[in-house]
Design a protein around this motif. Sequence first.
Motif, PDB file in Angstrom:
ATOM      1  N   ARG A 116      -9.896   6.219   7.000  1.00  0.00           N
ATOM      2  CA  ARG A 116     -10.040   5.957   5.571  1.00  0.00           C
ATOM      3  C   ARG A 116     -11.424   5.393   5.254  1.00  0.00           C
ATOM      4  O   ARG A 116     -12.085   5.837   4.316  1.00  0.00           O
ATOM      5  CB  ARG A 116      -8.960   4.985   5.106  1.00  0.00           C
ATOM      6  N   VAL A 117     -11.896   4.432   6.036  1.00  0.00           N
ATOM      7  CA  VAL A 117     -13.184   3.813   5.736  1.00  0.00           C
ATOM      8  C   VAL A 117     -14.339   4.776   6.012  1.00  0.00           C
ATOM      9  O   VAL A 117     -15.300   4.835   5.241  1.00  0.00           O
ATOM     10  CB  VAL A 117     -13.355   2.454   6.446  1.00  0.00           C
ATOM     11  N   VAL A 118     -14.258   5.549   7.082  1.00  0.00           N
ATOM     12  CA  VAL A 118     -15.328   6.513   7.372  1.00  0.00           C
ATOM     13  C   VAL A 118     -15.369   7.600   6.300  1.00  0.00           C
ATOM     14  O   VAL A 118     -16.447   7.974   5.827  1.00  0.00           O
ATOM     15  CB  VAL A 118     -15.170   7.102   8.796  1.00  0.00           C
ATOM     16  N   ASP A 119     -14.197   8.085   5.892  1.00  0.00           N
ATOM     17  CA  ASP A 119     -14.170   9.079   4.807  1.00  0.00           C
ATOM     18  C   ASP A 119     -14.808   8.509   3.539  1.00  0.00           C
ATOM     19  O   ASP A 119     -15.585   9.188   2.862  1.00  0.00           O
ATOM     20  CB  ASP A 119     -12.734   9.522   4.504  1.00  0.00           C
ATOM     21  N   SER A 120     -14.489   7.276   3.223  1.00  0.00           N
ATOM     22  CA  SER A 120     -15.053   6.634   2.037  1.00  0.00           C
ATOM     23  C   SER A 120     -16.569   6.495   2.154  1.00  0.00           C
ATOM     24  O   SER A 120     -17.300   6.787   1.198  1.00  0.00           O
ATOM     25  CB  SER A 120     -14.405   5.259   1.842  1.00  0.00           C
ATOM     26  N   LEU A 121     -17.043   6.056   3.307  1.00  0.00           N
ATOM     27  CA  LEU A 121     -18.491   5.911   3.494  1.00  0.00           C
ATOM     28  C   LEU A 121     -19.200   7.261   3.380  1.00  0.00           C
ATOM     29  O   LEU A 121     -20.276   7.355   2.788  1.00  0.00           O
ATOM     30  CB  LEU A 121     -18.798   5.257   4.838  1.00  0.00           C
ATOM     31  N   GLN A 122     -18.602   8.304   3.924  1.00  0.00           N
ATOM     32  CA  GLN A 122     -19.220   9.626   3.834  1.00  0.00           C
ATOM     33  C   GLN A 122     -19.291  10.102   2.382  1.00  0.00           C
ATOM     34  O   GLN A 122     -20.316  10.634   1.954  1.00  0.00           O
ATOM     35  CB  GLN A 122     -18.450  10.635   4.699  1.00  0.00           C
ATOM     36  N   ARG A 123     -18.222   9.903   1.634  1.00  0.00           N
ATOM     37  CA  ARG A 123     -18.236  10.297   0.216  1.00  0.00           C
ATOM     38  C   ARG A 123     -19.277   9.503  -0.569  1.00  0.00           C
ATOM     39  O   ARG A 123     -20.010  10.055  -1.381  1.00  0.00           O
ATOM     40  CB  ARG A 123     -16.855  10.076  -0.417  1.00  0.00           C
TER      41      ARG A 123
END
Length: 185
Positions: A118-125
């Motif tokens: 969840r956090v990596v997806d958020s950072l990528q977005r």
Amino acid sequence: MMNAITMDRQAVYEDYERVRLTFHRLLDSASEEELSGATRGTRWTNEQLLWHMLFGYMVVLRLRVLVRLFGRLPRSVSKVFARVLDAATVPFDRVNYVGPRGAVKFYGPRRMGVAFDRVVDSLQRRLAAESDIDLARGMHYPVRWDPFFKDFMTLADIYRYPTQHFDFHHRQLTFSSGDGRQREG
């Protein structure tokens, strides 16, 4: 006026994906005994250190907010803020140590994996949506809090920070690497 910078976003995305795969491989391959085992050079267990590594990514979401605020103010404001935080290093170190000890009781390996995604997806977005001008904004940091904090860091530096933190701590884990070999230090 702030100068725009060009950041190799693809390299950051690739690092995040490399770390994501590594994190899941470590979680998926570790036995309960290995998770509760001691680490190299810390007072945490392997599981606690894994959570601390995850937290390095979580904290970037909050640091982004600080950079947005302080990056629009005179640099002297963030310099004073960083010095105040540096003066509070002893209580920070205590909280930084105790946090993972409690967090693993709530998170556990399965929740850690979900939270990491969840956090990596958020950072990528969020990185994809950043302008070059915003990536060039920066502020002073408390250099005594983390060996990867520099006196002044841009938002681009902050997006790179958690992978540096992860790679450093990855070497301190003491359980199998997931491919049957014992991890080298």
